[in-house]
Enzyme design. Structure first.
Site, mmCIF file in Angstrom:
data_model
loop_
_atom_site.group_PDB
_atom_site.id
_atom_site.type_symbol
_atom_site.label_atom_id
_atom_site.label_comp_id
_atom_site.label_asym_id
_atom_site.label_seq_id
_atom_site.Cartn_x
_atom_site.Cartn_y
_atom_site.Cartn_z
ATOM 1 N N LYS A 278 37.417 44.409 22.909
ATOM 2 C CA LYS A 278 37.694 43.641 21.687
ATOM 3 C C LYS A 278 36.885 44.184 20.522
ATOM 4 O O LYS A 278 37.428 44.640 19.530
ATOM 5 C CB LYS A 278 37.407 42.170 21.922
ATOM 6 C CG LYS A 278 38.302 41.595 23.005
ATOM 7 C CD LYS A 278 37.723 40.358 23.627
ATOM 8 C CE LYS A 278 38.318 40.069 24.981
ATOM 9 N NZ LYS A 278 39.779 39.927 24.990
ATOM 10 N N ASP B 161 28.950 34.763 28.362
ATOM 11 C CA ASP B 161 30.129 35.625 28.260
ATOM 12 C C ASP B 161 30.404 35.797 26.765
ATOM 13 O O ASP B 161 30.882 34.876 26.104
ATOM 14 C CB ASP B 161 31.323 34.960 28.967
ATOM 15 C CG ASP B 161 32.618 35.757 28.771
ATOM 16 O OD1 ASP B 161 32.576 36.816 28.124
ATOM 17 O OD2 ASP B 161 33.656 35.296 29.283
ATOM 18 N N TRP C 156 38.385 30.648 29.398
ATOM 19 C CA TRP C 156 37.532 31.661 30.013
ATOM 20 C C TRP C 156 36.346 31.033 30.725
ATOM 21 O O TRP C 156 35.954 31.473 31.803
ATOM 22 C CB TRP C 156 37.128 32.724 29.002
ATOM 23 C CG TRP C 156 38.320 33.545 28.642
ATOM 24 C CD1 TRP C 156 38.996 33.533 27.461
ATOM 25 C CD2 TRP C 156 39.052 34.426 29.517
ATOM 26 N NE1 TRP C 156 40.088 34.372 27.541
ATOM 27 C CE2 TRP C 156 40.140 34.923 28.775
ATOM 28 C CE3 TRP C 156 38.892 34.837 30.841
ATOM 29 C CZ2 TRP C 156 41.070 35.819 29.327
ATOM 30 C CZ3 TRP C 156 39.803 35.732 31.387
ATOM 31 C CH2 TRP C 156 40.880 36.206 30.629
HETATM 32 N N1 PMP Z 1 35.993 36.352 28.835
HETATM 33 C C1 PMP Z 1 36.577 36.265 27.621
HETATM 34 C C2 PMP Z 1 35.950 35.394 26.583
HETATM 35 C C3 PMP Z 1 37.732 36.997 27.368
HETATM 36 O O1 PMP Z 1 38.325 36.911 26.169
HETATM 37 C C4 PMP Z 1 38.274 37.822 28.375
HETATM 38 C C5 PMP Z 1 39.500 38.681 28.142
HETATM 39 N N2 PMP Z 1 40.385 38.264 27.237
HETATM 40 C C6 PMP Z 1 37.640 37.843 29.618
HETATM 41 C C7 PMP Z 1 36.502 37.112 29.801
HETATM 42 C C8 PMP Z 1 38.176 38.688 30.748
HETATM 43 O O2 PMP Z 1 37.959 39.992 30.454
HETATM 44 P P1 PMP Z 1 38.515 41.192 31.368
HETATM 45 O O3 PMP Z 1 39.979 41.237 31.123
HETATM 46 O O4 PMP Z 1 37.761 42.349 30.805
HETATM 47 O O5 PMP Z 1 38.172 40.883 32.771
#
Ligand code: PMP
Length: 366
Positions: A200, A176, A106
């Site tokens: 989550k 994030d 991420w």
């Molecule tokens: N950052 C992290 C740490 C994530 O776990 C996720 C989704 N699994 C995201 C960003 C992306 O999130 P979204 O699907 O809401 O764009």
């Protein structure tokens, strides 16, 4: 397989929600008491919806003890849009670079989007260790006067997590927090900005929560597209356009559950530690039958990742787990093996059931 009962859902997100939240949403789906209509049918400009939005914000402020100089925004586009939006607001117009700490998949994605907007410096990259740990304080190579420092507090795919908030030598810290949001108390005042997709720990998909310090907000340039301009979103209190109303409603219910049923973040963190401990203990006591991906000092309390010696055995494990109602344990394809996502709403009972299965499976195949 068809199920009459709810299974234990270890999905990484969208993920399990507290049962009482689902029950309340179900009870009120046709008619929110007093309002005479469903939240799904309600104007976002109605006083009813404004009440929901204010309550969600107030709950978040209480949980994280946010002072007035922090804005709380409910935006769309997922945490993924924040990768771009934050860089447009705080990097594009400036002449100093932003520092990125690359701890996993991420963080890599956040970095990639920022690179399109301006000068970016990688302050640390965990690639040589296959993203199995977070950096120590001395390993971080921060740029003096950086526009901001970006971290990913919990890497959902690799299962590594910062235990402590890193020091940024005065640069605004942008985090994030998608996969460990509201899982433990934090000192929110150490952050310039926190963002998290709700799906989550905070509700369903469709809304991203952004907590943003006023000083940082004021650094945003003029002339950004309206929807991507934090200042405008803050001025309109997340109602510049139609927000994801039902998703905001779920955030309100989940944050209320945290405050009233769980009893706050200290208590939530104690339960989360207990759950994670059960699984890591099974890994550590298995004499390498189970091999944890994350190094012990960087282990996530939210996403527990591990492998078995052979892929055939992993398939067998997943099959056996499903037969016991333990679902969504397959690891992300980039890491392989297993991943148990044990967010706030996963019960101790569910984790204990997984632990029992892990012990039993090892005795049978080890
Ligand atoms: N950052 C992290 C740490 C994530 O776990 C996720 C989704 N699994 C995201 C960003 C992306 O999130 P979204 O699907 O809401 O764009």
């Amino acid at each position: 397989m068809k199920h009459k009962q709810r299974v234990y859902n270890f999905s990484a997100g969208p993920a399990a929600l507290p049962l009482s939240v689902l029950q309340e949403a179900q009870r009120n789906l046709l008619c929110l008491p007093g309002a005479g209509m469903s939240v799904l049918e309600m104007s976002h400009r109605s006083s009813w919806f404004e009440g929901i939005l204010h309550a969600a914000e107030a709950n978040l402020r209480k949980l994280y003890q946010l002072p007035d100089r922090y804005h709380v925004l409910f935006l769309q586009g997922g945490a993924s849009l924040q990768f771009s939006m934050l860089a447009m607001n705080f990097l594009r117009a400036g002449d100093t670079a932003a520092d990125y700490v690359v701890t996993g998949a991420w963080a890599q994605k956040a970095l990639k989007e920022a690179q399109r907007e301006g000068a970016v410096h990688v302050a640390w990259d965990g690639k040589p260790d296959h993203y199995s740990r977070v950096p120590t304080a001395s390993e971080l190579k921060l740029t003096p006067g950086a526009a901001y420092v970006h971290i990913t507090s919990n890497e959902t795919i690799q299962g590594v997590q910062f235990e402590k908030t890193p020091d940024t030598s005065g640069a605004p810290l942008i985090c994030d927090m998608s996969s460990d949001f509201l899982s433990r108390p934090i000192d929110a005042q150490r952050y310039g900005m926190i963002y998290a997709g709700a799906q989550k720990n905070a509700g369903g998909s469709g809304v991203t929560i952004v907590i943003l310090q006023d000083e940082l907000l004021n650094k945003a340039p003029e002339g950004l597209p309206s929807m991507l301009d934090y200042r405008l979103q803050a001025e309109h209190k997340s109602l510049y356009n139609t927000p994801s109303t039902f998703a905001v409603y779920l955030v309100m219910l989940v944050t209320r559950w945290l405050l009233e049923e769980v009893g706050g973040l200290e208590h939530m963190a104690r339960i989360n530690d207990q759950k994670a401990h059960l699984l890591y203990e099974a890994i550590d006591c298995s004499e390498s039958f189970y091999r944890g991906h994350a190094r012990p000092d960087s282990r996530s309390t939210m996403n527990v990742t591990w492998r078995l010696a052979e892929e055939a055995l992993e398939k067998e494990f997943l099959k056996g787990a499903q037969a016991r109602g333990l679902y969504e344990l397959k690891g992300h394809r980039s890491v392989g093996g297993m991943r148990a996502s044990i967010y706030n709403a996963m019960t101790l009972e569910g984790v204990q059931a997984l632990r029992d299965f892990m012990d039993e499976f090892r005795k049978r195949h080890g």
